[in-house]
Design a protein around this motif. Structure first.
Motif, PDB file in Angstrom:
ATOM      1  N   LEU A  16       5.653  10.596   2.222  1.00 41.95           N
ATOM      2  CA  LEU A  16       5.258   9.382   1.520  1.00 41.95           C
ATOM      3  C   LEU A  16       5.410   8.196   2.449  1.00 41.95           C
ATOM      4  CD1 LEU A  16       7.218   9.970  -1.816  1.00 41.95           C
ATOM      5  CD2 LEU A  16       4.898  10.726  -1.276  1.00 41.95           C
ATOM      6  N   ALA A  17       4.584   7.175   2.248  1.00 40.59           N
ATOM      7  CA  ALA A  17       4.688   5.957   3.053  1.00 40.59           C
ATOM      8  C   ALA A  17       4.382   4.755   2.175  1.00 40.59           C
ATOM      9  CB  ALA A  17       3.738   5.993   4.251  1.00 40.59           C
ATOM     10  N   THR A  18       5.133   3.685   2.395  1.00 41.78           N
ATOM     11  CA  THR A  18       4.911   2.417   1.715  1.00 41.78           C
ATOM     12  C   THR A  18       4.766   1.319   2.755  1.00 41.78           C
ATOM     13  OG1 THR A  18       6.182   3.089  -0.231  1.00 41.78           O
ATOM     14  CG2 THR A  18       5.847   0.738   0.092  1.00 41.78           C
ATOM     15  N   PHE A  19       3.692   0.556   2.672  1.00 37.83           N
ATOM     16  CA  PHE A  19       3.461  -0.581   3.559  1.00 37.83           C
ATOM     17  C   PHE A  19       3.769  -1.839   2.746  1.00 37.83           C
ATOM     18  CE2 PHE A  19       0.862   2.945   4.797  1.00 37.83           C
ATOM     19  CZ  PHE A  19       0.979   3.000   6.178  1.00 37.83           C
ATOM     20  N   GLN A  20       4.919  -2.443   2.996  1.00 32.90           N
ATOM     21  CA  GLN A  20       5.411  -3.550   2.179  1.00 32.90           C
ATOM     22  C   GLN A  20       4.927  -4.891   2.706  1.00 32.90           C
ATOM     23  OE1 GLN A  20       9.646  -3.105   2.322  1.00 32.90           O
ATOM     24  NE2 GLN A  20       9.662  -1.222   1.125  1.00 32.90           N
ATOM     25  N   ASN A  21       4.559  -5.766   1.772  1.00 36.57           N
ATOM     26  CA  ASN A  21       4.204  -7.145   2.093  1.00 36.57           C
ATOM     27  C   ASN A  21       3.239  -7.208   3.270  1.00 36.57           C
ATOM     28  OD1 ASN A  21       4.143  -9.909   1.960  1.00 36.57           O
ATOM     29  ND2 ASN A  21       6.227 -10.223   2.685  1.00 36.57           N
ATOM     30  N   ILE A  22       2.096  -6.575   3.091  1.00 32.91           N
ATOM     31  CA  ILE A  22       1.135  -6.418   4.178  1.00 32.91           C
ATOM     32  C   ILE A  22       0.726  -7.761   4.771  1.00 32.91           C
ATOM     33  CG2 ILE A  22      -1.202  -5.637   4.734  1.00 32.91           C
ATOM     34  CD1 ILE A  22      -0.839  -3.451   2.637  1.00 32.91           C
ATOM     35  N   THR A  23       0.550  -8.758   3.940  1.00 35.35           N
ATOM     36  CA  THR A  23       0.101 -10.069   4.422  1.00 35.35           C
ATOM     37  C   THR A  23       1.238 -10.921   4.971  1.00 35.35           C
ATOM     38  OG1 THR A  23       0.336 -11.051   2.218  1.00 35.35           O
ATOM     39  CG2 THR A  23      -1.788 -10.052   2.761  1.00 35.35           C
ATOM     40  N   GLY A  24       2.469 -10.443   4.894  1.00 32.59           N
ATOM     41  CA  GLY A  24       3.599 -11.225   5.385  1.00 32.59           C
ATOM     42  C   GLY A  24       3.871 -12.469   4.563  1.00 32.59           C
ATOM     43  N   MET A  25       3.565 -12.438   3.272  1.00 34.94           N
ATOM     44  CA  MET A  25       3.726 -13.608   2.411  1.00 34.94           C
ATOM     45  C   MET A  25       5.201 -13.983   2.304  1.00 34.94           C
ATOM     46  SD  MET A  25       2.288 -15.874   0.535  1.00 34.94           S
ATOM     47  CE  MET A  25       0.622 -15.241   0.355  1.00 34.94           C
ATOM     48  N   TYR A  26       5.517 -15.185   2.769  1.00 34.24           N
ATOM     49  CA  TYR A  26       6.877 -15.732   2.706  1.00 34.24           C
ATOM     50  C   TYR A  26       7.907 -14.781   3.312  1.00 34.24           C
ATOM     51  CZ  TYR A  26       4.538 -18.947  -0.414  1.00 34.24           C
ATOM     52  OH  TYR A  26       3.666 -19.860  -0.944  1.00 34.24           O
ATOM     53  N   ASP A  27       7.519 -14.107   4.359  1.00 30.12           N
ATOM     54  CA  ASP A  27       8.447 -13.216   5.057  1.00 30.12           C
ATOM     55  C   ASP A  27       9.283 -14.043   6.019  1.00 30.12           C
ATOM     56  OD1 ASP A  27       9.809 -11.289   6.397  1.00 30.12           O
ATOM     57  OD2 ASP A  27       8.069 -10.407   7.397  1.00 30.12           O
ATOM     58  N   GLN A  28      10.438 -14.475   5.576  1.00 29.79           N
ATOM     59  CA  GLN A  28      11.366 -15.229   6.422  1.00 29.79           C
ATOM     60  C   GLN A  28      12.729 -14.559   6.393  1.00 29.79           C
ATOM     61  OE1 GLN A  28      11.033 -19.598   5.720  1.00 29.79           O
ATOM     62  NE2 GLN A  28       9.602 -18.992   4.127  1.00 29.79           N
ATOM     63  N   ALA A  72       0.856  -1.183   0.000  1.00 31.72           N
ATOM     64  CA  ALA A  72       0.000   0.000   0.000  1.00 31.72           C
ATOM     65  C   ALA A  72       0.892   1.233   0.000  1.00 31.72           C
ATOM     66  CB  ALA A  72      -0.924   0.012   1.213  1.00 31.72           C
ATOM     67  N   HIS A  73       0.407   2.310  -0.603  1.00 32.87           N
ATOM     68  CA  HIS A  73       1.168   3.543  -0.693  1.00 32.87           C
ATOM     69  C   HIS A  73       0.275   4.725  -0.346  1.00 32.87           C
ATOM     70  CE1 HIS A  73       2.743   0.638  -3.681  1.00 32.87           C
ATOM     71  NE2 HIS A  73       3.931   1.040  -3.258  1.00 32.87           N
ATOM     72  N   MET A  74       0.890   5.774   0.176  1.00 30.76           N
ATOM     73  CA  MET A  74       0.165   7.006   0.428  1.00 30.76           C
ATOM     74  C   MET A  74       1.118   8.178   0.297  1.00 30.76           C
ATOM     75  SD  MET A  74       1.126   8.355   3.736  1.00 30.76           S
ATOM     76  CE  MET A  74      -0.251   9.390   3.992  1.00 30.76           C
ATOM     77  N   GLY A  75       0.545   9.317  -0.050  1.00 29.20           N
ATOM     78  CA  GLY A  75       1.304  10.553  -0.133  1.00 29.20           C
ATOM     79  C   GLY A  75       0.503  11.700   0.434  1.00 29.20           C
ATOM     80  N   TYR A  76       1.197  12.607   1.120  1.00 30.99           N
ATOM     81  CA  TYR A  76       0.495  13.746   1.727  1.00 30.99           C
ATOM     82  C   TYR A  76       1.400  14.969   1.648  1.00 30.99           C
ATOM     83  CZ  TYR A  76      -2.477  16.451   4.846  1.00 30.99           C
ATOM     84  OH  TYR A  76      -3.325  17.395   5.358  1.00 30.99           O
ATOM     85  N   ALA A  90       7.031  -4.551   6.330  1.00 31.41           N
ATOM     86  CA  ALA A  90       7.666  -3.352   6.870  1.00 31.41           C
ATOM     87  C   ALA A  90       6.901  -2.116   6.430  1.00 31.41           C
ATOM     88  CB  ALA A  90       9.121  -3.252   6.395  1.00 31.41           C
ATOM     89  N   VAL A  91       7.167  -1.023   7.117  1.00 30.43           N
ATOM     90  CA  VAL A  91       6.623   0.295   6.767  1.00 30.43           C
ATOM     91  C   VAL A  91       7.808   1.226   6.500  1.00 30.43           C
ATOM     92  CG1 VAL A  91       5.250   2.274   7.503  1.00 30.43           C
ATOM     93  CG2 VAL A  91       4.560  -0.037   8.174  1.00 30.43           C
ATOM     94  N   THR A  92       7.819   1.820   5.323  1.00 30.42           N
ATOM     95  CA  THR A  92       8.873   2.770   4.956  1.00 30.42           C
ATOM     96  C   THR A  92       8.259   4.147   4.804  1.00 30.42           C
ATOM     97  OG1 THR A  92      10.086   1.053   3.768  1.00 30.42           O
ATOM     98  CG2 THR A  92      10.632   3.329   3.245  1.00 30.42           C
ATOM     99  N   VAL A  93       8.836   5.126   5.489  1.00 35.56           N
ATOM    100  CA  VAL A  93       8.337   6.507   5.451  1.00 35.56           C
ATOM    101  C   VAL A  93       9.398   7.386   4.811  1.00 35.56           C
ATOM    102  CG1 VAL A  93       7.503   8.457   6.804  1.00 35.56           C
ATOM    103  CG2 VAL A  93       6.940   6.126   7.504  1.00 35.56           C
ATOM    104  N   THR A  94       8.968   8.216   3.864  1.00 36.69           N
ATOM    105  CA  THR A  94       9.891   9.065   3.121  1.00 36.69           C
ATOM    106  C   THR A  94       9.464  10.517   3.217  1.00 36.69           C
ATOM    107  OG1 THR A  94      10.284   7.286   1.534  1.00 36.69           O
ATOM    108  CG2 THR A  94      10.929   9.501   0.857  1.00 36.69           C
ATOM    109  N   LEU A  95      10.423  11.383   3.547  1.00 39.03           N
ATOM    110  CA  LEU A  95      10.217  12.833   3.521  1.00 39.03           C
ATOM    111  C   LEU A  95      10.837  13.357   2.239  1.00 39.03           C
ATOM    112  CD1 LEU A  95       9.172  15.318   5.121  1.00 39.03           C
ATOM    113  CD2 LEU A  95      11.519  15.570   5.990  1.00 39.03           C
TER     114      LEU A  95
END
Length: 917
Positions: A862-874, A849-853, A909-914
């Motif tokens: 800006l924010a990116t929510f990566q691999n929200i479902t945790g698919m194969y997160d090892q 998911a992505h958002m910008g404000y 993970a959640v990545t936040v960008t200024l």
């Protein structure tokens, strides 16, 4: 519509980076002005046309850049405007104001605006990306960007499924290689402004493809994925599937700056900065980027150390054990000793930068210089691998059967994995003699390797042991450990390996307009590449040193004649004829290796140097044809067809050794032979497609393609008697060969709806399959295909002699979001990886998911929510992956790894960008 004009073809300009400029000429009262002369002038084009009876005009295939437009109408006057920036399809309005005093005057009321969603007006199937914009949103890898393109697969290995070294997932040194429309990496061309880039990864030999991890995304404003046989492709060398075309930054028309600061998934920081400056005739773009991370093992994990090597002391006694391969399931643990290690970490640091200078020597001559470089360091405590534990029946210990463990492959030691690269390009573009002359030179170099950062003696201490082994003093009496504490003493070791590559290219091209509707151009590209390496290994019992011959090299020459013509207002044709010559300067044969015993029992191993060299030369010529039918302003039908070829990898020609290899305890020997008779792959393919503007803001793109591939490379192994120097053990001989005919075919679909405000969405899907049409005569007589990673042929399994071996692959991406205003949005973006994907997993979907404000006019969050479902997160357990990711495409997962274990996708993970701009 009459009044169309066509640009002089630019060899350095990719087809996708062109625009259609439509416009109209009006008097002050809105009356159309017919017969006005319109001229568009810039270093890359010199275009003229005449407005029709409705005052309308159009320029097609205009390269992106900065132009001057002039309009001259009899008895009315002239109008002009400088610094018209072309970055997409645009509409120009030229309107004359009311005259005063009854005289003529120069009038400069020229306005421009976007003509809506862009459509591709070239014969090629093209997807364009903006790497720099993607990087300034906090992203650090090419992979996720290119994974969103239908028909494109991004892996992490240049050896079609075999390991190319230990890598950290998401780290900057993780190999990023590209496959287009079902082709493997060595069948996919990567060029910078029309000049080829070759393989650069550690342990990769010439002819294996190009690794994008050496190239900073922040540097490149635009790049194009040209799928299939684009009629105006920069090259047919290694472009059976298509071409990835990078563009150096061009001139800028005004001062600007951009800065972004982000976190990374592991608590690190990512920072990027760009400054664009204009000083009269000179413009400059300066870019800097930093990626600093503690890595996925921050906080430490407790991996298993590898099988205990000979020379290690357990409680003061010499101990030996059988070593298990780190590229296979951990099996037969009853005869191997493994032990737990301490808390380990992984970290990396990457710095990258670029400078692009552009100087307008005259209005018709531009000189440009571009430099880009990276420096990366990956810090690890050892070479780790991930393997599934499958114990033998007599196993005694506390390890969990069936579990995937992170293991260390040998004596514990600290590693530093450095990687650096540089690219320097100089080019001149001049409008001379009614045409465009381009001269360009490219110098590239890269270095990578590894080094032990300290002595292993520092790891002496107590460890928890599992498994069974033997003391040297009692070799017939097994010693069983079941979480038993024992004191281990390690020998000192110093080890390093370095590989470097050098890329030199030269391009000369000239093209001009022939009459009002046709163009003709010619170009020549010379490319040279070599990849020597050096390594050393020193311990208390062993010394090894190696220097590869720097004369081993690859060179290509390619001539190209290109023409285009406008048959009618709606139909245009493009044709190119390519003549290519490529080859290697290679050692043949190898001198047998020698060895000596030094005082003190230290064993020195000296690799024999080649006694002779031979030039293997391959020539090929083929046409590429394309046509576009512009039914109206909102629809284009395209077709392209033509040939391509791929050079064999250098390792395929020379083999690995002419001396049989008989590992200790093995029941057979192997040898990989030189095959200087190997022929290059040759292909002929076609692409049919359309771009349709469904609405001002909605475009549908659809393509279907087929490529017939002749002489695809495959590895064959057969028993060739016994090895007389190895006690009469059976000898298996491996040699690369050529198949007769293979085929790749598929469909790419892309539909996009983008608006400045409201709901926007995007969907893309690629379907690819490949199969063998015919094999060489006698294929089954002597050959047993033991490693068929390239073409997935396994006699008796998936190839039955009736051409029914199909291995499909699908990938896709989508986005749906809402935009309140430019820069203020939220969206959800799934990515689909089909069966036979590079993660060795069943088909799965990953969700972001992505958002910008916008905080202010120039500051955004800006924010990116990566691999929200945790698919194969090892990523914590499988931080180090071995083997690296490979390209799935028509081959599926490599046979030696398929079904054993999956690789991690990446962390949740959640990545936040200024972002400042």
């Amino acid at each position: 519509m009459s009044g169309q004009a066509q640009v002089t073809p630019g060899v350095l300009q990719s087809a996708a980076q062109t625009a259609t400029i439509t416009g109209s000429v009006l008097q002050s009262d809105g009356t159309p002005v017919a017969g006005a002369d319109i001229r568009l002038t810039g270093p890359g084009a010199h275009l003229t046309t005449v407005s029709d009876v409705h005052g309308a005009f159009v320029f097609i295939s205009v390269p992106y850049g900065t132009y001057r437009i002039d309009a001259s109408a009899p008895n009315i006057g002239t109008a002009s405007r400088d610094n018209v920036v072309v970055k997409s399809d645009s509409t120009l309005a030229i309107q004359y104001v009311a005259q005063t005093g009854g005289g003529l005057k120069e009038i400069a009321r020229v306005s421009t605006h976007s003509s809506g969603a862009n459509i591709n007006v070239t014969p090629a199937s093209i997807a364009s990306v903006n790497p720099s914009d993607y990087a300034f949103q906090g992203n650090t890898s090419w992979k996720e960007l290119l994974d969103q393109i239908p028909g494109v697969t991004v892996g992490g290995d240049l050896y079609q499924g075999r390991a190319s070294g230990t890598s950290v997932v998401n780290g900057p040194t993780y190999p990023i290689v590209l496959s287009i429309d079902g082709a493997l990496p060595y069948e996919t061309s990567v060029t910078l402004d029309g000049m080829p880039l070759e393989s650069q990864s550690l342990n990769a030999t010439p002819g294996t493809g190009a690794d994008l991890s050496y190239l900073p995304m922040t540097t490149f404003d635009t790049a194009d994925v040209v799928r299939g046989p684009g009629a105006d492709a920069p090259s047919i060398v290694d472009s059976i599937g298509g071409s990835f075309v990078l563009h150096a930054p061009g001139p800028v028309d005004k001062n600007s700056y951009e800065f972004s600061f982000s976190n990374d998934p592991y608590g690190g920081t990512v920072a990027n900065a760009k400054v664009a400056l204009r000083f009269g005739r000179l413009s400059a773009t300066i870019v800097y980027g930093m990626d600093n991370s503690p890595g996925p093992l921050e906080g430490g994990i407790t991996p298993l150390r590898g099988a205990v090597p000979t020379g290690l002391l357990v409680n003061g006694q010499a101990f030996s054990a059988v070593t298990s391969s780190s590229f296979a399931p951990l099996s037969n643990f009853a005869s191997s000793l493994f032990f737990y290690g301490g808390s380990w970490g992984s970290a990396w640091t990457q710095h990258s930068g670029a400078v692009a200078l552009s100087y307008n020597v005259t209005p018709s001559i531009t000189a440009q210089v571009f430099y880009a470089g990276t420096s990366s360091n990956q810090y690890t405590d050892d070479e780790l691998a991930t393997c599934k534990f499958i114990p033998g029946a007599s196993y005694v210990g506390s390890l969990v059967p069936g579990k995937v463990y992170t293991i260390q492959g040998g004596t514990p030691k600290a590693f530093l994995w450095p990687q650096s690269s540089s690219l320097l390009e100089e080019k001149i573009t001049a409008y001379i003699g009614g045409g465009v002359l381009r001269l360009a030179a490219l110098q590239g170099s890269s270095r990578d390797g590894y080094a032990i950062a300290g002595s292993a003696e520092g790891d002496n201490g107590y460890y928890i042991l599992n498994g069974t082994g033997y003391y040297a003093s009692a070799p017939s009496t097994p010693v069983t450990f079941n979480r038993t504490s024992a004191y281990l003493t390690f020998p000192s070791e110093v080890e390093s390996e370095e590989s470097w590559s050098n890329n030199r290219d030269l391009l000369v091209s000239y093209a001009r307009q022939m009459g009002s509707k046709s163009t003709l151009g010619i170009s020549y590209v010379k490319s040279y590449y070599n990849d020597p390496e050096a390594s050393s290994y020193i311990s208390s019992t062993f010394v090894d040193s190696f220097d590869a011959a720097s004369a081993v090299s690859e060179a290509t020459d390619e001539w190209r004649l290109q023409g285009s013509t406008q048959i009618s207002d709606k139909l245009s044709l493009d044709a190119s004829w390519y003549v290519a010559r490529g080859g290697y300067h290679i050692p043949n044969p190898y001198v047998s290796d020698t060895s000596i015993t030094c005082p003190g029992g230290v064993f020195t191993y000296i690799v024999g140097q080649p006694s002779a060299y031979e030039d293997s030369i391959f020539s090929y010529s083929a046409p590429r044809l394309g046509a576009t039918w512009r039914t109206n302003h909102d629809m284009v039908i395209r077709a392209a067809a033509g040939g391509g070829f791929a050079l064999p990898q250098l390792s395929y020609l020379v083999g690995s050794s002419d001396v049989p290899s008989c590992p200790s305890g093995a029941t057979y020997c192997t040898v990989s032979l030189t095959n200087l008779n190997l022929q290059p792959e040759k292909s002929f393919g076609f692409d049919l497609g359309t771009d349709l503007r469904l609405h001002r803001d909605t475009v549908l793109s659809f393509d279907l393609y087929r490529v017939n591939l002749y002489g695809q490379f495959f590895s064959s192994a057969s028993t060739t008697g016994t090895c007389p120097t190895c006690g009469g053990l059976p000898l298996y001989t491996t040699e690369e060969g050529n198949l007769s005919q293979s085929r790749m075919e598929g469909i790419n679909i892309d539909v996009r709806h983008d608006v400045p405000r409201g709901i926007y969405w995007h969907g893309a899907l690629g379907l690819t399959r490949g199969y063998v049409v015919s094999v060489p005569a006698g294929f089954y007589n002597t050959a047993t295909c033991m490693n068929c990673a390239n073409q997935y042929i396994i006699p008796g399994m998936n190839y039955d002699g009736y051409f029914q071996s199909t291995v499909p692959y699908a990938n896709g991406s989508a986005t749906i979001g809402y935009r309140w205003e430019p820069g203020k949005y939220v969206d959800l973006s799934p990515t689909y990886y089909g069966s036979n994907n590079q993660y060795y997993r069943p088909a799965f979907m990953e969700l972001d998911a992505h958002m910008g404000y916008p905080l202010t006019k120039n500051v955004s969050l800006l924010a990116t929510f990566q691999n929200i479902t945790g698919m194969y997160d090892q990523s914590q357990e499988l931080a180090f992956t071995c083997p690296c990711l490979t390209a799935p495409v028509i081959a599926g997962a490599a046979q030696e790894f398929s079904g054993l274990y999956g690789l991690p996708y990446g962390p949740r993970a959640v990545t936040v960008t200024l972002q400042l701009h």
